[in-house]
Design a protein around this motif. Structure first.
Motif, PDB file in Angstrom:
ATOM      1  N   VAL A 164       0.831  -1.298   0.076  1.00 49.31           N
ATOM      2  CA  VAL A 164       0.099   0.033   0.093  1.00 49.31           C
ATOM      3  C   VAL A 164       0.953   1.245  -0.034  1.00 49.31           C
ATOM      4  O   VAL A 164       1.693   1.518   0.853  1.00 49.31           O
ATOM      5  N   VAL A 165       0.726   1.979  -1.000  1.00 49.83           N
ATOM      6  CA  VAL A 165       1.467   3.449  -1.171  1.00 49.83           C
ATOM      7  C   VAL A 165       0.653   4.359  -1.878  1.00 49.83           C
ATOM      8  O   VAL A 165      -0.262   4.099  -2.228  1.00 49.83           O
ATOM      9  N   TYR A 166       1.211   5.733  -1.794  1.00 48.11           N
ATOM     10  CA  TYR A 166       0.701   6.720  -2.460  1.00 48.11           C
ATOM     11  C   TYR A 166       1.112   6.660  -4.105  1.00 48.11           C
ATOM     12  O   TYR A 166       2.123   5.762  -4.334  1.00 48.11           O
ATOM     13  N   ASP A 167       0.324   7.031  -4.908  1.00 51.35           N
ATOM     14  CA  ASP A 167       0.599   7.094  -6.365  1.00 51.35           C
ATOM     15  C   ASP A 167       2.195   7.444  -6.595  1.00 51.35           C
ATOM     16  O   ASP A 167       2.720   6.616  -7.408  1.00 51.35           O
ATOM     17  N   ASP A 168       2.732   8.367  -5.828  1.00 50.23           N
ATOM     18  CA  ASP A 168       3.992   8.962  -6.319  1.00 50.23           C
ATOM     19  C   ASP A 168       5.031   7.911  -5.735  1.00 50.23           C
ATOM     20  O   ASP A 168       6.192   8.222  -6.184  1.00 50.23           O
ATOM     21  N   ASP A 169       4.675   6.964  -4.821  1.00 57.04           N
ATOM     22  CA  ASP A 169       5.608   6.244  -4.186  1.00 57.04           C
ATOM     23  C   ASP A 169       5.859   4.799  -5.115  1.00 57.04           C
ATOM     24  O   ASP A 169       6.612   4.161  -4.936  1.00 57.04           O
ATOM     25  N   LEU A 170       5.095   4.770  -6.095  1.00 57.89           N
ATOM     26  CA  LEU A 170       5.443   3.618  -7.179  1.00 57.89           C
ATOM     27  C   LEU A 170       6.606   4.156  -8.040  1.00 57.89           C
ATOM     28  O   LEU A 170       6.155   5.146  -8.816  1.00 57.89           O
ATOM     29  N   LEU A 171       7.797   3.735  -8.253  1.00 52.28           N
ATOM     30  CA  LEU A 171       8.682   4.302  -8.572  1.00 52.28           C
ATOM     31  C   LEU A 171       9.235   3.522  -9.955  1.00 52.28           C
ATOM     32  O   LEU A 171       8.856   2.219 -10.206  1.00 52.28           O
ATOM     33  N   PRO A 172      10.068   4.147 -11.014  1.00 46.71           N
ATOM     34  CA  PRO A 172      10.388   3.089 -12.085  1.00 46.71           C
ATOM     35  C   PRO A 172      11.308   1.984 -11.815  1.00 46.71           C
ATOM     36  O   PRO A 172      11.691   1.832 -10.695  1.00 46.71           O
ATOM     37  N   SER A 173      11.242   1.074 -12.702  1.00 49.15           N
ATOM     38  CA  SER A 173      12.108  -0.118 -12.604  1.00 49.15           C
ATOM     39  C   SER A 173      13.549   0.463 -12.229  1.00 49.15           C
ATOM     40  O   SER A 173      13.972   1.550 -12.988  1.00 49.15           O
ATOM     41  N   GLY A 174      14.032  -0.537 -11.506  1.00 55.99           N
ATOM     42  CA  GLY A 174      15.699  -0.471 -11.263  1.00 55.99           C
ATOM     43  C   GLY A 174      15.764   0.869 -10.202  1.00 55.99           C
ATOM     44  O   GLY A 174      17.000   1.300  -9.914  1.00 55.99           O
ATOM     45  N   SER A 175      14.635   1.538  -9.483  1.00 61.40           N
ATOM     46  CA  SER A 175      14.801   2.561  -8.608  1.00 61.40           C
ATOM     47  C   SER A 175      15.360   1.997  -7.318  1.00 61.40           C
ATOM     48  O   SER A 175      16.064   2.867  -6.410  1.00 61.40           O
ATOM     49  N   ILE A 176      14.965   0.903  -6.680  1.00 65.71           N
ATOM     50  CA  ILE A 176      15.228   0.487  -5.488  1.00 65.71           C
ATOM     51  C   ILE A 176      16.340  -0.623  -5.553  1.00 65.71           C
ATOM     52  O   ILE A 176      16.141  -1.669  -6.223  1.00 65.71           O
ATOM     53  N   PRO A 177      17.371  -0.549  -4.824  1.00 69.80           N
ATOM     54  CA  PRO A 177      18.523  -1.706  -4.580  1.00 69.80           C
ATOM     55  C   PRO A 177      17.888  -2.741  -4.064  1.00 69.80           C
ATOM     56  O   PRO A 177      17.187  -2.828  -2.986  1.00 69.80           O
ATOM     57  N   ALA A 178      17.976  -3.820  -4.573  1.00 73.20           N
ATOM     58  CA  ALA A 178      17.200  -5.057  -4.039  1.00 73.20           C
ATOM     59  C   ALA A 178      18.513  -5.943  -3.247  1.00 73.20           C
ATOM     60  O   ALA A 178      19.811  -6.237  -3.690  1.00 73.20           O
ATOM     61  N   GLU A 179      18.188  -6.482  -2.183  1.00 76.40           N
ATOM     62  CA  GLU A 179      19.113  -7.220  -1.238  1.00 76.40           C
ATOM     63  C   GLU A 179      18.573  -8.826  -1.114  1.00 76.40           C
ATOM     64  O   GLU A 179      17.570  -9.068  -1.515  1.00 76.40           O
TER      65      GLU A 179
END
Length: 204
Positions: A164-179
């Motif tokens: 569950v997030v606000y609309d602007d919290d859905l970011l483009p692919s590759g935005s978040i580093p995966a661990e």
């Protein structure tokens, strides 16, 4: 690429710019779309869902909790336990809340059930600070939900899960580093609708 903490801080600052009426409207829209999502995956008219109580500038989830209950479903809310584990309490309109001993949140009073109960429920509504279109999720930094999903994935009993997030919290692919310990999600619930990350053109 920005670090998780950079992204978390940036999203929190952005959320603080929201006006009270925007937050209220977001909660109502999330409830509407969330109940619709629940009914698409429900095994019957009275299913059980794990939700959480959004606090401060998080997307409000109390309207969703109340709407699920009104629709005849049961709702489990999390309680933080030692070792970054979660237990669960069934919510009703009469449920009382007390301050958590482990996190800056209020938690429900009641009989605490172990996380094994989650394997048998219909779906999980998860908190997130941001999610990218690869399904990588940033939580609040505690790691409680990553541990929960890790256990469910290991047992092969993970219910459908939506962040569950606000609309602007859905970011483009590759935005978040995966661990290695991260557990991706495949669906995101926003005030604008449900986004399926394996088919990002589709919303409900």
């Amino acid at each position: 690429m920005a670090t998780k903490e950079d992204i978390r801080s940036s999203r929190r600052l952005q959320r603080r710019t929201l006006a009270p009426e925007q937050i209220l409207a977001a909660g109502e829209a999330i409830a509407q779309h969330g109940v619709a999502w629940a009914e698409t995956i429900s095994p019957g008219p009275a299913a059980t869902y794990a939700v959480y109580v959004g606090v401060a500038f998080e997307p409000p989830t109390l309207p969703l909790i109340e709407a699920l209950h009104k629709a005849g479903h049961r709702v489990l809310l999390p309680v933080c336990e030692p070792g970054r584990q979660l237990s669960w309490v069934y919510w009703t309109p009469a449920t009382l809340f007390v301050r958590s001993a482990y996190a800056p949140i209020d938690e429900p009073e009641g009989e605490r059930l172990e996380s094994s109960v989650i394997a048998a429920i219909a779906g999980i509504f998860m908190p997130a600070t941001a999610v990218d279109r690869d399904g990588n999720r940033i939580g609040q930094g505690g790691g409680y939900y990553d541990r929960l999903l890790q256990g469910l994935d290991a047992s092969g009993q993970r219910p459908p899960t939506i962040a569950v997030v606000y609309d602007d919290d859905l970011l483009p692919s590759g935005s978040i580093p995966a661990e290695a310990f991260d557990r991706p999600v495949r669906e995101v619930l926003t005030p604008s609708g449900v986004v399926r990350l394996d088919d990002t053109a589709g919303t409900v």
